[in-house]
Design a protein around this motif. Structure first.
Motif, PDB file in Angstrom:
ATOM      1  N   GLN A 486      50.240  51.996  45.380  1.00 26.24           N
ATOM      2  CA  GLN A 486      51.227  51.003  45.812  1.00 26.24           C
ATOM      3  C   GLN A 486      50.628  50.058  46.851  1.00 26.24           C
ATOM      4  OE1 GLN A 486      54.615  53.357  47.074  1.00 26.24           O
ATOM      5  NE2 GLN A 486      55.772  52.749  45.244  1.00 26.24           N
ATOM      6  N   GLU A 487      49.831  50.591  47.780  1.00 25.79           N
ATOM      7  CA  GLU A 487      49.162  49.741  48.765  1.00 25.79           C
ATOM      8  C   GLU A 487      48.170  48.807  48.089  1.00 25.79           C
ATOM      9  OE1 GLU A 487      47.429  52.312  51.616  1.00 25.79           O
ATOM     10  OE2 GLU A 487      49.346  52.970  52.469  1.00 25.79           O
ATOM     11  N   GLU A 493      49.425  41.807  45.411  1.00 25.61           N
ATOM     12  CA  GLU A 493      50.568  40.912  45.563  1.00 25.61           C
ATOM     13  C   GLU A 493      50.352  39.943  46.719  1.00 25.61           C
ATOM     14  OE1 GLU A 493      53.872  43.511  46.011  1.00 25.61           O
ATOM     15  OE2 GLU A 493      54.140  43.836  43.853  1.00 25.61           O
ATOM     16  N   GLY A 494      49.768  40.464  47.817  1.00 24.26           N
ATOM     17  CA  GLY A 494      49.454  39.565  48.932  1.00 24.26           C
ATOM     18  C   GLY A 494      48.443  38.497  48.528  1.00 24.26           C
ATOM     19  N   HIS A 495      47.424  38.929  47.765  1.00 27.04           N
ATOM     20  CA  HIS A 495      46.418  37.991  47.288  1.00 27.04           C
ATOM     21  C   HIS A 495      47.050  36.945  46.373  1.00 27.04           C
ATOM     22  CE1 HIS A 495      42.709  36.388  45.690  1.00 27.04           C
ATOM     23  NE2 HIS A 495      43.037  36.792  44.445  1.00 27.04           N
ATOM     24  N   GLN A 496      47.907  37.417  45.452  1.00 23.99           N
ATOM     25  CA  GLN A 496      48.587  36.470  44.573  1.00 23.99           C
ATOM     26  C   GLN A 496      49.485  35.525  45.365  1.00 23.99           C
ATOM     27  OE1 GLN A 496      50.597  38.880  41.628  1.00 23.99           O
ATOM     28  NE2 GLN A 496      49.094  38.278  40.067  1.00 23.99           N
ATOM     29  N   SER A 497      50.126  36.064  46.387  1.00 25.91           N
ATOM     30  CA  SER A 497      51.008  35.222  47.205  1.00 25.91           C
ATOM     31  C   SER A 497      50.215  34.143  47.930  1.00 25.91           C
ATOM     32  CB  SER A 497      51.755  36.106  48.199  1.00 25.91           C
ATOM     33  OG  SER A 497      52.563  35.319  49.044  1.00 25.91           O
ATOM     34  N   VAL A 498      49.037  34.533  48.459  1.00 28.53           N
ATOM     35  CA  VAL A 498      48.200  33.541  49.161  1.00 28.53           C
ATOM     36  C   VAL A 498      47.730  32.473  48.187  1.00 28.53           C
ATOM     37  CG1 VAL A 498      46.019  33.200  50.383  1.00 28.53           C
ATOM     38  CG2 VAL A 498      47.503  35.122  50.969  1.00 28.53           C
ATOM     39  N   LEU A 499      47.264  32.882  46.995  1.00 26.00           N
ATOM     40  CA  LEU A 499      46.809  31.905  46.005  1.00 26.00           C
ATOM     41  C   LEU A 499      47.945  30.986  45.569  1.00 26.00           C
ATOM     42  CD1 LEU A 499      44.475  34.079  43.732  1.00 26.00           C
ATOM     43  CD2 LEU A 499      43.809  32.409  45.480  1.00 26.00           C
ATOM     44  N   LEU A 500      49.118  31.600  45.383  1.00 27.83           N
ATOM     45  CA  LEU A 500      50.263  30.787  44.980  1.00 27.83           C
ATOM     46  C   LEU A 500      50.636  29.803  46.078  1.00 27.83           C
ATOM     47  CD1 LEU A 500      52.430  30.229  42.870  1.00 27.83           C
ATOM     48  CD2 LEU A 500      53.828  32.025  43.935  1.00 27.83           C
ATOM     49  N   THR A 501      50.574  30.271  47.309  1.00 31.85           N
ATOM     50  CA  THR A 501      50.886  29.383  48.439  1.00 31.85           C
ATOM     51  C   THR A 501      49.888  28.230  48.505  1.00 31.85           C
ATOM     52  OG1 THR A 501      51.840  31.249  49.660  1.00 31.85           O
ATOM     53  CG2 THR A 501      51.220  29.290  50.923  1.00 31.85           C
ATOM     54  N   GLU A 583      39.624  33.036  49.447  1.00 28.88           N
ATOM     55  CA  GLU A 583      40.660  34.068  49.315  1.00 28.88           C
ATOM     56  C   GLU A 583      40.184  35.215  48.439  1.00 28.88           C
ATOM     57  OE1 GLU A 583      44.010  36.247  49.767  1.00 28.88           O
ATOM     58  OE2 GLU A 583      43.339  34.495  50.916  1.00 28.88           O
ATOM     59  N   LEU A 584      39.436  34.886  47.380  1.00 26.44           N
ATOM     60  CA  LEU A 584      38.903  35.952  46.513  1.00 26.44           C
ATOM     61  C   LEU A 584      37.919  36.829  47.278  1.00 26.44           C
ATOM     62  CD1 LEU A 584      38.365  34.064  43.117  1.00 26.44           C
ATOM     63  CD2 LEU A 584      40.043  35.840  43.623  1.00 26.44           C
ATOM     64  N   ASN A 585      37.038  36.186  48.072  1.00 24.77           N
ATOM     65  CA  ASN A 585      36.101  36.989  48.873  1.00 24.77           C
ATOM     66  C   ASN A 585      36.833  37.838  49.904  1.00 24.77           C
ATOM     67  OD1 ASN A 585      33.860  36.002  47.516  1.00 24.77           O
ATOM     68  ND2 ASN A 585      33.616  34.249  48.907  1.00 24.77           N
ATOM     69  N   CYS A 586      37.882  37.280  50.475  1.00 23.63           N
ATOM     70  CA  CYS A 586      38.691  38.070  51.431  1.00 23.63           C
ATOM     71  C   CYS A 586      39.377  39.240  50.721  1.00 23.63           C
ATOM     72  CB  CYS A 586      39.717  37.145  52.085  1.00 23.63           C
ATOM     73  SG  CYS A 586      40.739  37.999  53.318  1.00 23.63           S
ATOM     74  N   TYR A 587      39.871  39.002  49.513  1.00 24.20           N
ATOM     75  CA  TYR A 587      40.513  40.077  48.724  1.00 24.20           C
ATOM     76  C   TYR A 587      39.491  41.158  48.355  1.00 24.20           C
ATOM     77  CZ  TYR A 587      42.996  42.367  44.902  1.00 24.20           C
ATOM     78  OH  TYR A 587      43.583  43.295  44.080  1.00 24.20           O
ATOM     79  N   SER A 588      38.245  40.709  48.016  1.00 24.48           N
ATOM     80  CA  SER A 588      37.189  41.669  47.701  1.00 24.48           C
ATOM     81  C   SER A 588      36.874  42.540  48.909  1.00 24.48           C
ATOM     82  CB  SER A 588      35.941  40.918  47.236  1.00 24.48           C
ATOM     83  OG  SER A 588      34.877  41.820  47.028  1.00 24.48           O
ATOM     84  N   PHE A 589      36.809  41.920  50.082  1.00 25.48           N
ATOM     85  CA  PHE A 589      36.549  42.693  51.293  1.00 25.48           C
ATOM     86  C   PHE A 589      37.690  43.671  51.584  1.00 25.48           C
ATOM     87  CE2 PHE A 589      37.145  43.143  55.875  1.00 25.48           C
ATOM     88  CZ  PHE A 589      35.942  43.715  56.228  1.00 25.48           C
ATOM     89  N   THR A 590      38.916  43.198  51.386  1.00 19.82           N
ATOM     90  CA  THR A 590      40.081  44.066  51.642  1.00 19.82           C
ATOM     91  C   THR A 590      40.102  45.248  50.678  1.00 19.82           C
ATOM     92  OG1 THR A 590      41.318  42.120  52.386  1.00 19.82           O
ATOM     93  CG2 THR A 590      42.577  44.106  51.868  1.00 19.82           C
ATOM     94  N   PHE A 595      39.553  50.917  49.514  1.00 22.66           N
ATOM     95  CA  PHE A 595      39.015  52.021  48.711  1.00 22.66           C
ATOM     96  C   PHE A 595      37.798  52.673  49.371  1.00 22.66           C
ATOM     97  CE2 PHE A 595      41.228  49.541  45.402  1.00 22.66           C
ATOM     98  CZ  PHE A 595      42.026  50.540  44.871  1.00 22.66           C
ATOM     99  N   PHE A 596      37.545  52.311  50.636  1.00 21.98           N
ATOM    100  CA  PHE A 596      36.441  52.913  51.393  1.00 21.98           C
ATOM    101  C   PHE A 596      35.113  52.740  50.656  1.00 21.98           C
ATOM    102  CE2 PHE A 596      40.237  55.167  52.710  1.00 21.98           C
ATOM    103  CZ  PHE A 596      40.165  55.070  54.088  1.00 21.98           C
TER     104      PHE A 596
END
Length: 626
Positions: A486-487, A493-501, A583-590, A595-596
């Motif tokens: 879920q996380e 969802e946060g990534h999609q929200s940022v891209l959509l924004t 944003e994609l690079n930030c999502y990759s880092f997140t 996932f450690f």
């Protein structure tokens, strides 16, 4: 009685001495005459019985049974009564009855000697010495005969004692042989209690026989002691105490050395000494009986202890064998690892593998539900299915453990039944009492069963607790996994929200630029229309040329404005991929941090892939780049 007058002492002389000796000879002669008369009154044993002619007479009622017996008997057979001899006896008896006492006394006096033989002893002193010597010889002979009685009885006593010792030794050897035949047997536990009881019966029979022999020896020794004074019981012995005493009373009296009362006192004294000796002998015989009886009883007690030790050894071997068999039974694979329990555990393991494979396959389906193919309802349904599979596996574990408990209950009942069989076996051997069987079964067999039961219960309890812990851990991990995904979905969802924004902001900015440009273009077109109207209204060449230059300049301005608008839109559009890439690079880092994962996937606008590594850091921290 007439009164006694004055006493006077008679002088010694030959006349009185001759009178005394004559009186003695007359008394002796009278005794001899009476003895001969008594002998003649009886029929001599060596006199031949007169012959009686056997005359055949016809049988009739006139003959008595006595006469018929005479007729049918053999002549002079020594058994049948002789009538001739019987008649002579009767006539002599009747003749004697007719004689009076005076006539008998007269006949006895007539039979006395007419001439008195004078004594050879010349004087009284020599006669006294002669009587003393006869008296001493009689005493010496008396002592010799008493000693002879002891000499005659001693070999009999020794012989009987030796015979008893021989019998006792033989009995001891037989008893020892009976015990050794059993003791040297290597398989003593193969015997039965009946065999051991039969052994003791044989031993007891030997000792009973030995006691009887001791009793018989006591009776024989007492009989020998009684025979010293009782000739009738031992006619083969000639010199016995009773006859010796009677004999020497007369002999000592005949010596006339001491008076008759002194003779009786002497004999009484000797008889008293003999009685004391006889009583001492009887006490010795009684003590011998006591000693032999005590020795026999002690020997019987020792052999009883020996037999009891043999029985105890037999019982110990039986106990050890029974305990060993029960221990082997408890250690057998049938009890330690019951086939039914083993089969159930193997079946449970197979079913566990099947259910775990189903659950693992279901877990793998999460890959189809993760971004970008994300569906919230499907993820919830997936989690519910996972929870159902976990409950199904936990329910199967509980049912299987209940069955295993039931199977072990049957095994414990089998062990308790075996304990009762062992107890019954002890009682069937007829050598153990109920209390002894209980004392062996309760602390030993029940302890072994209890230890095995405790061991199995601990294992089952550990297995139950392990399944409970596994169920709770599985539920917790499933919940954590669901929250984890879920996380991850929330990150997406946060990534999609940022891209959509960002996309909406880009569209908004472009729309604003377009509206502004359209407004300016509309104003310019209005101004251009006015300028063209003025140009059409001009009639002069110069004014027309001036207005033409103005229109041409105005169009150039409009062109430059369109070019600026294009450049602005192009700039906005060209900056958007950089924002998306950032944003994609930030999502990759997140994702790497979530996932450690130490590797971070990045890409530049030129399409080059860049891998970065970060130091491990706590969840929620970015960590340092390497």
């Amino acid at each position: 009685m007439s009164p006694v007058g004055k006493m006077s002492q008679v002088q010694n002389g030959k006349v009185y001495q001759q009178i005394f000796h004559a009186q003695v000879q007359l008394v002796q002669s009278l005794a001899a005459t009476r003895k001969r008369a008594a002998e003649h009154s009886e029929t001599p044993k060596n006199v031949k019985t007169p012959m009686m002619k056997k005359v055949p007479l016809p049988e009739g009622e006139t003959m008595t049974p006595r006469q018929r017996k005479w007729v049918h008997s053999l002549p002079n057979d020594g058994v049948t009564e002789n009538p001739v001899l019987y008649r002579e006896k009767e006539e002599a008896r009747k003749e004697m009855e007719r004689l009076t006492e005076d006539m008998i006394a007269s006949q006895e006096v007539q039979g006395l000697m007419d001439i008195i033989v004078p004594e050879k002893v010349s004087n009284l002193q020599e006669y006294e010495d002669h009587k003393k010597r006869k008296y001493l010889r009689a005493l010496a002979s008396f002592q010799e005969e008493l000693e002879q009685i002891g000499v005659e009885l001693e070999p009999l006593i020794l012989e009987k004692g030796k015979l008893l010792l021989k019998k006792i030794s033989k009995s001891d050897e037989d008893v020892d042989k009976l015990f050794k035949n059993v003791e040297i047997e290597p398989d003593l536990d193969s015997y039965t209690i009946e065999t051991l009881l039969e052994l003791w019966e044989k031993v007891a029979e030997r000792f009973m026989q030995q006691k009887q022999e001791i009793k018989e020896l006591d009776e024989e020794l007492l009989a020998l002691e009684f025979s010293r004074a009782d000739k009738a019981r031992w006619p083969q012995m000639s010199s016995l105490l009773k006859e010796v005493l009677k004999k020497y009373v007369g002999i000592i009296e005949k010596t006339a050395y001491i008076l008759q009362p002194d003779v009786y006192r002497l004999i009484d004294k000797e008889a008293m000494a003999m009685n004391q000796a006889l009583l001492g002998n009887r006490r010795a015989i009684a003590q011998l009986l006591v000693n032999l009886t005590e020795a026999t009883l002690q020997q019987e007690l020792d052999n009883r202890h020996r037999w009891q030790s043999l029985v105890d050894t037999w019982k110990a071997l039986k106990k050890e064998g029974l305990i060993q068999r029960f221990t082997e039974f408890m250690a057998s694979e049938e009890i330690q690892e019951p086939p039914e329990v083993k089969k159930e555990l193997e079946e449970m393991q197979k079913n566990q593998e099947v259910l775990q494979k189903v659950r693992l396959d279901h877990l793998c389906t999460i890959c189809n539900l993760l971004p970008p193919n994300y569906n919230k309802n499907q993820l919830t349904e997936w989690y519910n299915s996972l929870t159902s599979l976990n409950k199904q596996l936990d329910t199967y574990h509980m049912d299987s453990m209940s069955l295993v408990h039931f199977l072990y209950e049957k095994v414990w009942q089998q062990c308790l039944s075996r304990v009762q069989e062992c107890k019954q076996q002890l009682l069937e051997w007829k050598a153990f009492s109920e209390a002894e069987a209980e004392s062996l079964v309760n602390p030993t067999f029940f302890l072994m069963v209890g230890e095995f039961q405790s061991k199995v219960e601990k294992q089952l309890e550990l297995l139950d607790s392990s399944f409970e812990i596994l169920a709770k851990d599985t539920e917790l991990k499933s919940s954590d996994l669901f929250r984890y995904f879920q996380e991850a979905v929330k990150l997406w969802e946060g990534h999609q929200s940022v891209l959509l924004t960002q996309e909406l902001e880009l569209e908004k900015r472009i729309e604003q630029h377009r509206q502004k440009h359209n407004q300016e273009t509309q104003n310019q077109e209005t101004s251009l229309d006015k300028l063209l109207d003025q140009l059409r209204q001009q009639s002069q060449e110069e004014s027309l040329k001036i207005h033409m230059d103005k229109a041409r300049t105005f169009l150039k301005n409009m062109k430059s404005r369109y070019e600026c608008f294009h450049i602005l839109l192009t700039k906005e559009v060209m900056e958007y991929p950089g924002l998306v890439l950032k944003e994609l690079n930030c999502y990759s880092f997140t994702l790497s941090r979530h996932f450690f994962i130490r590797e971070i996937f990045e890409q530049n606008l030129a399409g080059e892939v860049i891998f970065k590594f970060r130091q491990p850091g706590g969840r929620g921290h970015g960590g340092d780049f390497l």
